[in-house]
Write a protein that holds these residues in place. Structure first.
Motif, PDB file in Angstrom:
ATOM      1  N   ASN A   6       0.839  -1.196   0.000  1.00  0.00           N
ATOM      2  CA  ASN A   6       0.000   0.000   0.000  1.00  0.00           C
ATOM      3  C   ASN A   6       0.876   1.249   0.000  1.00  0.00           C
ATOM      4  OD1 ASN A   6      -2.400  -1.428   0.042  1.00  0.00           O
ATOM      5  ND2 ASN A   6      -2.520  -1.466   2.265  1.00  0.00           N
ATOM      6  N   GLY A   7       0.503   2.203  -0.832  1.00  0.00           N
ATOM      7  CA  GLY A   7       1.252   3.442  -0.909  1.00  0.00           C
ATOM      8  C   GLY A   7       2.329   3.450  -1.977  1.00  0.00           C
ATOM      9  N   THR A   8       2.594   2.291  -2.586  1.00  0.00           N
ATOM     10  CA  THR A   8       3.579   2.228  -3.664  1.00  0.00           C
ATOM     11  C   THR A   8       2.867   2.395  -5.005  1.00  0.00           C
ATOM     12  OG1 THR A   8       3.416  -0.177  -3.912  1.00  0.00           O
ATOM     13  CG2 THR A   8       5.007   0.664  -2.296  1.00  0.00           C
ATOM     14  N   PRO A   9       3.610   2.772  -6.050  1.00  0.00           N
ATOM     15  CA  PRO A   9       2.963   3.023  -7.349  1.00  0.00           C
ATOM     16  C   PRO A   9       2.225   1.822  -7.926  1.00  0.00           C
ATOM     17  CG  PRO A   9       5.173   3.981  -7.311  1.00  0.00           C
ATOM     18  CD  PRO A   9       5.037   3.147  -6.061  1.00  0.00           C
ATOM     19  N   PHE A  10       2.648   0.616  -7.569  1.00  0.00           N
ATOM     20  CA  PHE A  10       2.050  -0.573  -8.173  1.00  0.00           C
ATOM     21  C   PHE A  10       1.100  -1.318  -7.227  1.00  0.00           C
ATOM     22  CE2 PHE A  10       5.807   0.165 -10.757  1.00  0.00           C
ATOM     23  CZ  PHE A  10       5.276   0.061 -12.030  1.00  0.00           C
ATOM     24  N   ALA A  11       0.685  -0.673  -6.162  1.00  0.00           N
ATOM     25  CA  ALA A  11      -0.221  -1.321  -5.208  1.00  0.00           C
ATOM     26  C   ALA A  11      -1.503  -1.795  -5.884  1.00  0.00           C
ATOM     27  CB  ALA A  11      -0.541  -0.365  -4.069  1.00  0.00           C
ATOM     28  N   GLN A  12      -1.980  -1.033  -6.864  1.00  0.00           N
ATOM     29  CA  GLN A  12      -3.239  -1.379  -7.534  1.00  0.00           C
ATOM     30  C   GLN A  12      -3.131  -2.651  -8.374  1.00  0.00           C
ATOM     31  OE1 GLN A  12      -4.343   1.361 -10.706  1.00  0.00           O
ATOM     32  NE2 GLN A  12      -2.231   2.091 -10.837  1.00  0.00           N
ATOM     33  N   TYR A  13      -1.895  -3.103  -8.633  1.00  0.00           N
ATOM     34  CA  TYR A  13      -1.699  -4.312  -9.432  1.00  0.00           C
ATOM     35  C   TYR A  13      -1.695  -5.588  -8.586  1.00  0.00           C
ATOM     36  CZ  TYR A  13      -0.361  -1.253 -13.288  1.00  0.00           C
ATOM     37  OH  TYR A  13      -0.355  -0.293 -14.278  1.00  0.00           O
TER      38      TYR A  13
END
Length: 206
Positions: free
Chosen positions: A147-154
Protein backbone atom coordinates in the motif's frame (compact mmCIF):
# COMPACT_ATOMS: atom_id res chain seq x y z
CA UNK A 1 -1.32 -29.51 20.42
CA UNK A 2 -2.02 -27.96 17.00
CA UNK A 3 -2.08 -29.42 13.52
CA UNK A 4 -0.63 -27.44 10.59
CA UNK A 5 -1.35 -27.82 6.89
CA UNK A 6 1.82 -26.71 5.06
CA UNK A 7 1.25 -26.04 1.38
CA UNK A 8 3.66 -24.92 -1.34
CA UNK A 9 2.50 -23.76 -4.77
CA UNK A 10 5.73 -22.81 -6.55
CA UNK A 11 6.71 -25.02 -9.51
CA UNK A 12 10.38 -24.40 -8.68
CA UNK A 13 12.45 -26.63 -6.44
CA UNK A 14 15.33 -25.56 -4.23
CA UNK A 15 15.55 -22.18 -6.00
CA UNK A 16 12.05 -21.24 -4.83
CA UNK A 17 12.03 -18.41 -2.30
CA UNK A 18 8.52 -19.13 -1.10
CA UNK A 19 9.38 -22.81 -0.52
CA UNK A 20 12.56 -21.88 1.31
CA UNK A 21 10.73 -19.51 3.64
CA UNK A 22 7.82 -21.83 4.44
CA UNK A 23 10.32 -24.60 5.18
CA UNK A 24 12.22 -22.30 7.53
CA UNK A 25 8.97 -21.40 9.28
CA UNK A 26 7.97 -25.04 9.74
CA UNK A 27 11.46 -25.95 10.99
CA UNK A 28 11.39 -23.14 13.57
CA UNK A 29 7.82 -23.97 14.54
CA UNK A 30 8.52 -27.66 15.13
CA UNK A 31 11.60 -26.78 17.19
CA UNK A 32 9.43 -24.49 19.33
CA UNK A 33 6.34 -26.71 19.47
CA UNK A 34 7.62 -30.29 19.03
CA UNK A 35 4.25 -31.87 19.85
CA UNK A 36 2.47 -30.16 16.97
CA UNK A 37 1.91 -32.12 13.76
CA UNK A 38 2.27 -31.09 10.12
CA UNK A 39 0.67 -32.30 6.90
CA UNK A 40 2.48 -31.25 3.73
CA UNK A 41 0.98 -30.74 0.27
CA UNK A 42 3.08 -29.76 -2.74
CA UNK A 43 0.80 -28.22 -5.36
CA UNK A 44 3.68 -26.92 -7.45
CA UNK A 45 4.99 -30.40 -8.22
CA UNK A 46 1.79 -32.40 -7.69
CA UNK A 47 -1.12 -30.25 -8.91
CA UNK A 48 -4.72 -31.15 -8.23
CA UNK A 49 -7.20 -31.42 -11.11
CA UNK A 50 -9.25 -28.47 -12.29
CA UNK A 51 -12.98 -28.38 -11.74
CA UNK A 52 -14.92 -29.90 -14.65
CA UNK A 53 -18.55 -30.56 -15.53
CA UNK A 54 -18.88 -33.90 -13.62
CA UNK A 55 -17.38 -32.17 -10.55
CA UNK A 56 -20.00 -29.42 -10.73
CA UNK A 57 -22.80 -31.95 -11.12
CA UNK A 58 -21.51 -33.99 -8.19
CA UNK A 59 -21.13 -30.96 -5.90
CA UNK A 60 -24.81 -30.12 -6.33
CA UNK A 61 -26.00 -33.72 -5.97
CA UNK A 62 -26.60 -35.22 -2.49
CA UNK A 63 -24.01 -37.88 -1.68
CA UNK A 64 -26.62 -40.63 -1.45
CA UNK A 65 -27.88 -39.79 -4.95
CA UNK A 66 -24.55 -39.65 -6.78
CA UNK A 67 -23.77 -42.14 -9.49
CA UNK A 68 -20.44 -43.95 -9.48
CA UNK A 69 -19.16 -41.45 -12.05
CA UNK A 70 -20.14 -38.47 -9.90
CA UNK A 71 -18.67 -40.06 -6.76
CA UNK A 72 -15.36 -40.47 -8.57
CA UNK A 73 -15.52 -36.90 -9.90
CA UNK A 74 -15.84 -35.40 -6.42
CA UNK A 75 -13.51 -37.80 -4.56
CA UNK A 76 -10.39 -35.60 -4.74
CA UNK A 77 -12.35 -32.58 -3.55
CA UNK A 78 -13.68 -34.51 -0.55
CA UNK A 79 -10.16 -35.66 0.37
CA UNK A 80 -8.72 -32.16 0.05
CA UNK A 81 -11.51 -30.64 2.13
CA UNK A 82 -11.16 -33.28 4.85
CA UNK A 83 -7.44 -32.54 4.98
CA UNK A 84 -8.04 -28.81 5.01
CA UNK A 85 -10.66 -28.85 7.78
CA UNK A 86 -8.53 -31.16 9.95
CA UNK A 87 -5.91 -28.40 10.32
CA UNK A 88 -5.83 -25.71 13.00
CA UNK A 89 -3.23 -23.54 11.26
CA UNK A 90 -2.22 -23.07 7.64
CA UNK A 91 1.17 -22.11 6.22
CA UNK A 92 1.04 -21.41 2.48
CA UNK A 93 3.93 -20.48 0.19
CA UNK A 94 2.70 -18.46 -2.78
CA UNK A 95 4.83 -16.86 -5.50
CA UNK A 96 3.23 -13.98 -7.39
CA UNK A 97 2.47 -14.91 -10.99
CA UNK A 98 1.31 -12.07 -13.23
CA UNK A 99 0.02 -10.03 -10.28
CA UNK A 100 -1.92 -12.98 -8.82
CA UNK A 101 -1.42 -16.62 -7.82
CA UNK A 102 -0.19 -19.78 -9.60
CA UNK A 103 -2.85 -21.72 -11.47
CA UNK A 104 -2.12 -24.75 -9.28
CA UNK A 105 -3.25 -22.85 -6.19
CA UNK A 106 -6.33 -21.53 -7.99
CA UNK A 107 -7.28 -25.12 -8.90
CA UNK A 108 -6.84 -26.11 -5.24
CA UNK A 109 -9.02 -23.26 -4.02
CA UNK A 110 -11.69 -24.22 -6.56
CA UNK A 111 -11.61 -27.76 -5.15
CA UNK A 112 -12.05 -26.74 -1.49
CA UNK A 113 -14.47 -23.80 -1.71
CA UNK A 114 -17.59 -25.93 -1.90
CA UNK A 115 -21.13 -25.36 -0.77
CA UNK A 116 -22.21 -27.46 2.25
CA UNK A 117 -18.61 -28.46 2.91
CA UNK A 118 -16.66 -25.26 3.58
CA UNK A 119 -19.54 -22.78 3.38
CA UNK A 120 -23.32 -22.80 3.53
CA UNK A 121 -26.05 -20.52 2.28
CA UNK A 122 -28.62 -19.48 4.86
CA UNK A 123 -31.13 -16.69 5.48
CA UNK A 124 -28.30 -14.27 6.25
CA UNK A 125 -26.37 -15.10 3.08
CA UNK A 126 -23.11 -17.06 3.13
CA UNK A 127 -21.51 -18.58 6.21
CA UNK A 128 -18.01 -20.04 6.27
CA UNK A 129 -17.49 -23.36 8.05
CA UNK A 130 -13.69 -23.17 8.57
CA UNK A 131 -13.81 -20.94 11.63
CA UNK A 132 -11.38 -20.34 14.52
CA UNK A 133 -8.31 -21.12 12.44
CA UNK A 134 -5.16 -19.14 11.61
CA UNK A 135 -3.42 -18.77 8.28
CA UNK A 136 0.06 -17.56 7.35
CA UNK A 137 0.75 -16.82 3.69
CA UNK A 138 4.35 -16.21 2.66
CA UNK A 139 4.69 -14.68 -0.78
CA UNK A 140 7.61 -14.15 -3.15
CA UNK A 141 7.38 -11.15 -5.49
CA UNK A 142 9.75 -9.70 -8.04
CA UNK A 143 8.57 -6.14 -7.33
CA UNK A 144 6.81 -4.36 -4.51
CA UNK A 145 3.06 -3.89 -4.35
CA UNK A 146 2.64 -2.62 -0.80
CA UNK A 147 0.00 0.00 0.00
CA UNK A 148 1.25 3.44 -0.91
CA UNK A 149 3.58 2.23 -3.66
CA UNK A 150 2.96 3.02 -7.35
CA UNK A 151 2.05 -0.57 -8.17
CA UNK A 152 -0.22 -1.32 -5.21
CA UNK A 153 -3.24 -1.38 -7.53
CA UNK A 154 -1.70 -4.31 -9.43
CA UNK A 155 -1.79 -6.61 -6.40
CA UNK A 156 -4.50 -9.17 -7.07
CA UNK A 157 -2.71 -11.77 -4.98
CA UNK A 158 -3.29 -10.74 -1.35
CA UNK A 159 -6.82 -9.33 -1.89
CA UNK A 160 -7.93 -12.49 -3.68
CA UNK A 161 -6.51 -14.84 -1.07
CA UNK A 162 -8.02 -12.81 1.78
CA UNK A 163 -11.40 -12.84 0.06
CA UNK A 164 -11.37 -16.54 -0.80
CA UNK A 165 -10.35 -17.79 2.64
CA UNK A 166 -12.39 -15.29 4.65
CA UNK A 167 -15.39 -16.45 2.62
CA UNK A 168 -15.05 -19.89 4.20
CA UNK A 169 -14.49 -18.47 7.69
CA UNK A 170 -10.74 -17.86 7.97
CA UNK A 171 -10.32 -14.21 8.86
CA UNK A 172 -7.12 -14.40 10.94
CA UNK A 173 -4.68 -14.24 8.03
CA UNK A 174 -1.09 -12.99 8.26
CA UNK A 175 0.89 -12.12 5.13
CA UNK A 176 4.67 -11.99 4.91
CA UNK A 177 5.80 -10.56 1.58
CA UNK A 178 9.32 -11.25 0.37
CA UNK A 179 9.17 -8.56 -2.27
CA UNK A 180 11.50 -6.65 -4.59
CA UNK A 181 13.38 -9.89 -5.25
CA UNK A 182 14.30 -8.75 -8.76
CA UNK A 183 15.69 -5.38 -7.65
CA UNK A 184 19.32 -6.44 -7.17
CA UNK A 185 21.30 -8.38 -4.58
CA UNK A 186 21.31 -5.74 -1.83
CA UNK A 187 17.58 -5.04 -1.98
CA UNK A 188 16.87 -8.76 -2.32
CA UNK A 189 18.84 -9.57 0.82
CA UNK A 190 17.14 -6.77 2.74
CA UNK A 191 13.76 -8.18 1.79
CA UNK A 192 14.72 -11.74 2.77
CA UNK A 193 16.12 -10.53 6.09
CA UNK A 194 12.88 -8.68 6.81
CA UNK A 195 10.81 -11.73 5.86
CA UNK A 196 12.85 -13.98 8.15
CA UNK A 197 12.45 -11.52 11.03
CA UNK A 198 8.69 -11.54 10.43
CA UNK A 199 8.72 -15.35 10.45
CA UNK A 200 10.48 -15.39 13.82
CA UNK A 201 7.87 -13.00 15.19
CA UNK A 202 4.98 -15.18 14.00
CA UNK A 203 6.58 -18.29 15.51
CA UNK A 204 6.89 -16.47 18.85
CA UNK A 205 3.41 -14.95 18.91
CA UNK A 206 1.02 -17.04 16.80
Amino acid sequence: MAHILHLDSSPRGDRSISRTLTKEFITDWKATYPKDTVTYRDLGHYPVPAVDEPWIAASFTPAESRTTELAVAIKTSDELIDEFLAADHYVFGVPMFNFSIPSTLKAYIDQILRVNRTFVVNNDGYEGLAKDKKMLIITARGGTFQNGTPFAQYDFQEPYLRTAFSFIGITDITFIHADNLAAGDEVRQQSLTAARAAIEKVVATW
